[in-house]
Design an enzyme around this catalytic site. Structure first.
Site: not given
Ligand code: ADP
Ligand code: F6P
Length: 319
Positions: A11, A72-73, A103-105, A125, A127, A129, A170-171, A186-187, A243
């Site tokens: 993201g 996202r690949c 963290d994914g990246s 990010t 988030d 996180d 914030g996932r 906020a309450e 609401r």
């Molecule tokens: P973020 O980096 O914001 O946490 P994602 O979790 O979607 O976002 O991860 C981004 C990209 O990082 C994925 O689309 C993929 O290309 C790569 N990636 C994520 N997890 C792994 C993994 N375990 N091994 C290799 N590449 C990964």
């Molecule tokens: O990780 C950033 C984030 O904006 C999260 O807060 C949210 O859950 C997610 O990405 C939304 O992803 P997408 O852009 O794929 O809708």
């Protein structure tokens, strides 16, 4: 190291452009050349490479999003695609890679490092996180965007004697909700780190009304549930006027705050310094206002520090 690559992945987050600018200019000033890779890891597989110059990063420090685009690949989880990526980068003369993402990246960066290709991660990010760093690029701006919306919603909410539930991103992490909930008065702040039954939420809002509160703001983290679901429950179970608003992707856009521009610039500068010394398999972060770096796996394994102190304080000042 004489030639490095840079990409943004996952993201997008406001401040990523400040980090790209910092990486490019720090590297060029240090005698290295820089290859911009488009659309995250997908761009390495597609050989979407572009040479970065001093002027390639002009006029971007104030812009949200990422000029390198992001993606996202899914293929990048496969070992053979990671090998192909390393071969493509070597063919282009790239000797090290800077990955801006979450963290994914970082897991993708770790996989490349394990296969002998030096990588450095920069946390980008909204988030917030990642446990190893106090802040990630984009969090501060996203919080300010939420606050602007919360302030507006409060005007109409109080005019109508209403409870408004504002759902923020914030996932699985409640930081955006916690920080904006406190700053927005906020309450009630509902976050994944502190599980709360719907019945408790109902009780707390009824008590607030009995104490004389005529309207209320509930900030809800998306990792708990949807705002609509909670709204329907409260409408069914109480006489309160309720609401729901989902802030959505506006939280990811907009001009980065001073804090995120500064953070992006500091992270980029530090990341290039590591690669220049041929140090890879690291992620940079900030701890107690100092820029730090850690081994990628160690950083990802750290348990998240939830700000219990802030949550406790929020409970007091919302009375
Ligand atoms: P973020 O980096 O914001 O946490 P994602 O979790 O979607 O976002 O991860 C981004 C990209 O990082 C994925 O689309 C993929 O290309 C790569 N990636 C994520 N997890 C792994 C993994 N375990 N091994 C290799 N590449 C990964
Ligand atoms: O990780 C950033 C984030 O904006 C999260 O807060 C949210 O859950 C997610 O990405 C939304 O992803 P997408 O852009 O794929 O809708």
């Amino acid at each position: 190291m004489k030639r490095i690559g840079i990409l943004t992945s996952g993201g997008d987050a406001p401040g990523m452009n400040a980090a790209i600018r910092s990486v490019v200019r720090t590297a060029l000033c240090g005698g290295m050349s820089v290859v911009g890779i488009e659309r995250g890891y997908q761009g390495i597989l597609d050989k979407a490479f572009r040479e970065m110059h001093m002027r390639s990063v002009s006029d971007i420090v104030q812009r949200g999003g990422t000029i390198l685009r992001t993606a996202r690949c899914m293929d990048f989880h496969k070992s053979e695609c990671q090998d192909e990526a390393i071969a493509n980068m070597r063919e282009e003369g790239i000797e090290g890679l800077i990955v801006i993402g979450g963290d994914g990246s970082f897991r993708g960066a770790e996989a490349l490092s394990k296969k002998g290709f030096p990588t450095v991660g920069i946390p980008g990010t909204i988030d917030n996180d990642l446990a190893y760093t106090d802040y990630t690029i984009g969090f501060h701006t996203a919080c300010n965007t939420c606050l602007e919306a919360i302030d507006r919603i409060r005007d109409t909410s109080s005019s109508h004697d209403r409870i408004t539930i504002v759902e923020v991103m914030g996932r699985h992490c409640g930081d955006i909700a916690l920080y904006t909930g406190i700053a927005g008065g906020a309450e009630l702040i509902i976050i994944p780190e502190v599980p709360m039954e719907f019945s408790e939420i109902k009780k707390s809002l009824i008590e607030a009304s009995q104490k004389g509160k005529t309207s209320g703001m509930v900030v809800l983290a998306e990792g708990v549930c949807g705002a609509e679901e909670l709204m329907r429950f409260l409408q069914r179970e109480t006489n309160l006027s309720v609401r729901a608003t989902v802030l959505g992707h506006q939280q990811r856009g907009g001009s980065p705050s001073m804090r995120d521009r500064l953070l992006g610039t500091q992270f980029g500068y530090h990341a290039v310094g590591l690669l220049k010394k041929d140090i890879g398999n690291r992620v940079v972060g900030i701890s107690k206002e100092k820029i730090v770096d850690y081994d990628i796996m160690e950083a990802l394994a750290m348990p998240r520090k939830f700000r219990k102190d802030l949550y406790k304080m929020a409970g007091v000042v919302s009375q």
